[in-house]
Design a protein around this motif. Structure first.
Motif, PDB file in Angstrom:
ATOM      1  N   LYS A  41       0.857  -1.188   0.000  1.00 40.63           N
ATOM      2  CA  LYS A  41       0.000   0.000   0.000  1.00 40.63           C
ATOM      3  C   LYS A  41       0.892   1.237   0.000  1.00 40.63           C
ATOM      4  N   PHE A  42       0.947   1.900  -1.138  1.00 45.54           N
ATOM      5  CA  PHE A  42       1.810   3.068  -1.298  1.00 45.54           C
ATOM      6  C   PHE A  42       1.168   4.325  -0.712  1.00 45.54           C
ATOM      7  N   ILE A  43       1.989   5.131  -0.054  1.00 45.12           N
ATOM      8  CA  ILE A  43       1.564   6.455   0.390  1.00 45.12           C
ATOM      9  C   ILE A  43       2.287   7.454  -0.499  1.00 45.12           C
ATOM     10  N   LYS A  44       1.520   8.240  -1.257  1.00 45.97           N
ATOM     11  CA  LYS A  44       2.129   9.181  -2.200  1.00 45.97           C
ATOM     12  C   LYS A  44       2.328  10.546  -1.554  1.00 45.97           C
ATOM     13  N   SER A  45       3.465  11.148  -1.878  1.00 42.72           N
ATOM     14  CA  SER A  45       3.725  12.536  -1.491  1.00 42.72           C
ATOM     15  C   SER A  45       4.570  13.166  -2.592  1.00 42.72           C
ATOM     16  N   SER A  46       4.809  14.456  -2.481  1.00 39.87           N
ATOM     17  CA  SER A  46       5.677  15.097  -3.473  1.00 39.87           C
ATOM     18  C   SER A  46       6.709  15.959  -2.762  1.00 39.87           C
ATOM     19  N   GLU A  47       7.758  16.244  -3.467  1.00 32.33           N
ATOM     20  CA  GLU A  47       8.870  16.983  -2.864  1.00 32.33           C
ATOM     21  C   GLU A  47       9.512  17.857  -3.925  1.00 32.33           C
ATOM     22  N   GLU A  48       9.874  19.071  -3.531  1.00 36.85           N
ATOM     23  CA  GLU A  48      10.606  19.962  -4.430  1.00 36.85           C
ATOM     24  C   GLU A  48      12.073  19.951  -4.027  1.00 36.85           C
ATOM     25  N   GLN A  49      12.940  19.841  -5.017  1.00 41.61           N
ATOM     26  CA  GLN A  49      14.383  19.889  -4.742  1.00 41.61           C
ATOM     27  C   GLN A  49      15.018  20.947  -5.622  1.00 41.61           C
ATOM     28  N   THR A  50      15.942  21.692  -5.051  1.00 37.58           N
ATOM     29  CA  THR A  50      16.659  22.697  -5.839  1.00 37.58           C
ATOM     30  C   THR A  50      18.159  22.544  -5.630  1.00 37.58           C
ATOM     31  N   GLN A  51      18.883  22.904  -6.674  1.00 33.63           N
ATOM     32  CA  GLN A  51      20.343  22.925  -6.586  1.00 33.63           C
ATOM     33  C   GLN A  51      20.813  24.021  -7.533  1.00 33.63           C
ATOM     34  N   GLY A  52      21.130  25.171  -6.963  1.00 33.41           N
ATOM     35  CA  GLY A  52      21.502  26.307  -7.799  1.00 33.41           C
ATOM     36  C   GLY A  52      20.336  26.706  -8.695  1.00 33.41           C
ATOM     37  N   LYS A  53      20.564  26.680 -10.011  1.00 35.14           N
ATOM     38  CA  LYS A  53      19.513  27.031 -10.975  1.00 35.14           C
ATOM     39  C   LYS A  53      18.637  25.838 -11.335  1.00 35.14           C
ATOM     40  N   TYR A  54      18.936  24.697 -10.756  1.00 34.34           N
ATOM     41  CA  TYR A  54      18.176  23.487 -11.074  1.00 34.34           C
ATOM     42  C   TYR A  54      17.032  23.285 -10.084  1.00 34.34           C
ATOM     43  N   TYR A  55      15.896  22.798 -10.599  1.00 35.53           N
ATOM     44  CA  TYR A  55      14.691  22.631  -9.782  1.00 35.53           C
ATOM     45  C   TYR A  55      13.944  21.378 -10.249  1.00 35.53           C
ATOM     46  N   TRP A  56      13.568  20.542  -9.292  1.00 38.92           N
ATOM     47  CA  TRP A  56      12.842  19.312  -9.633  1.00 38.92           C
ATOM     48  C   TRP A  56      11.587  19.163  -8.785  1.00 38.92           C
ATOM     49  N   ASN A  57      10.505  18.679  -9.398  1.00 36.47           N
ATOM     50  CA  ASN A  57       9.282  18.285  -8.706  1.00 36.47           C
ATOM     51  C   ASN A  57       9.264  16.769  -8.702  1.00 36.47           C
ATOM     52  N   LEU A  58       9.418  16.155  -7.545  1.00 35.60           N
ATOM     53  CA  LEU A  58       9.532  14.695  -7.457  1.00 35.60           C
ATOM     54  C   LEU A  58       8.286  14.073  -6.837  1.00 35.60           C
ATOM     55  N   ASP A  59       7.924  12.892  -7.307  1.00 32.62           N
ATOM     56  CA  ASP A  59       6.837  12.112  -6.711  1.00 32.62           C
ATOM     57  C   ASP A  59       7.443  10.991  -5.878  1.00 32.62           C
ATOM     58  N   LEU A  60       6.977  10.868  -4.639  1.00 30.71           N
ATOM     59  CA  LEU A  60       7.496   9.850  -3.713  1.00 30.71           C
ATOM     60  C   LEU A  60       6.391   8.847  -3.395  1.00 30.71           C
ATOM     61  N   TYR A  61       6.752   7.561  -3.422  1.00 31.70           N
ATOM     62  CA  TYR A  61       5.819   6.486  -3.090  1.00 31.70           C
ATOM     63  C   TYR A  61       6.463   5.638  -2.001  1.00 31.70           C
ATOM     64  N   ALA A  62       5.842   5.626  -0.811  1.00 37.58           N
ATOM     65  CA  ALA A  62       6.460   4.969   0.347  1.00 37.58           C
ATOM     66  C   ALA A  62       5.552   3.902   0.939  1.00 37.58           C
ATOM     67  N   PHE A  63       6.177   2.935   1.593  1.00 37.91           N
ATOM     68  CA  PHE A  63       5.463   1.909   2.354  1.00 37.91           C
ATOM     69  C   PHE A  63       6.434   1.299   3.348  1.00 37.91           C
ATOM     70  N   GLU A  64       5.902   0.529   4.272  1.00 35.29           N
ATOM     71  CA  GLU A  64       6.743  -0.136   5.263  1.00 35.29           C
ATOM     72  C   GLU A  64       6.947  -1.585   4.839  1.00 35.29           C
TER      73      GLU A  64
END
Length: 199
Positions: A41-64
């Protein structure tokens, strides 16, 4: 007894040390991941990451999940535009008990040998006049199309993070990361063209 230990370590190596992350190839989409992780059973979340001029919108799928002889772990798949680029295992440390950390360290060293990178740092924090120490250790392995960081945060947790090293995917990641900057530049260009036309 030796046979039981060998079988247990083989089962552990299949789930922990397969190609890509958990036997899912780098670049796989969510449907392929779910096909490999039946009944999870996946729990979805999202995360923004930046590095200088670089920017990413990431999708995270987690479970135990449980790994034999090392207890329960939080497992996380990280996708960029529906492509698997990173995965991780993490476990909280209970009252400074490093037993599971040492087990996982041994498993990684048995599989990949001595780490190619070893980073250790320590600092002292002062709170209400008391001295507390916090330390971090990162062991790194480079294998085929994967980089593995084994990270220990003293008194808190340890995690094993897998990153893709596949050239096409790495190029894709950096290209996507620079998209926002390109859009900004295009907007500036359009605005400057508009200003010129009005002069």
């Amino acid at each position: 007894m030796k046979k039981i230990v060998l079988i247990a370590s083989m089962l552990l190596s299949v789930s922990l040390f397969g190609e890509g992350f958990r036997n899912v190839k780098w670049g796989a989409n969510l449907a392929e991941i779910k096909k490999s992780e039946v009944s999870k059973k996946f729990i979805k979340s999202s995360e923004e990451q930046t590095q200088g001029k670089y920017y990413w919108n990431l999708d995270l799928y987690a479970f135990e999940d449980s790994l034999k002889s090392a207890g329960k772990f939080d497992v996380k798949y990280v996708l960029l535009e529906n492509k698997l680029i990173q995965g991780s295992y993490s476990q909280k440390i209970k009252k400074g008990n490093l037993e599971n950390y040492n087990k996982m360290k041994k498993n990684l060293e048995d599989k990949y040998g001595y780490p190619q990178g070893v980073y250790k740092s320590s600092s002292f924090l002062f709170e209400n006049g008391e001295k507390n120490s916090s330390a971090e250790e990162i062991l790194t392995w480079y294998i085929k199309d994967t980089k593995i960081d084994f990270i220990l945060v003293k008194e808190k947790e340890f995690k094993i993070v897998y990153y893709t090293r596949d050239k096409d995917l790495v190029d894709f990641i950096w290209d996507k990361g620079f998209e926002k900057e390109r859009e900004k530049e295009k907007k500036l260009m359009k605005n400057s063209e508009f200003i010129k036309s009005k002069i």
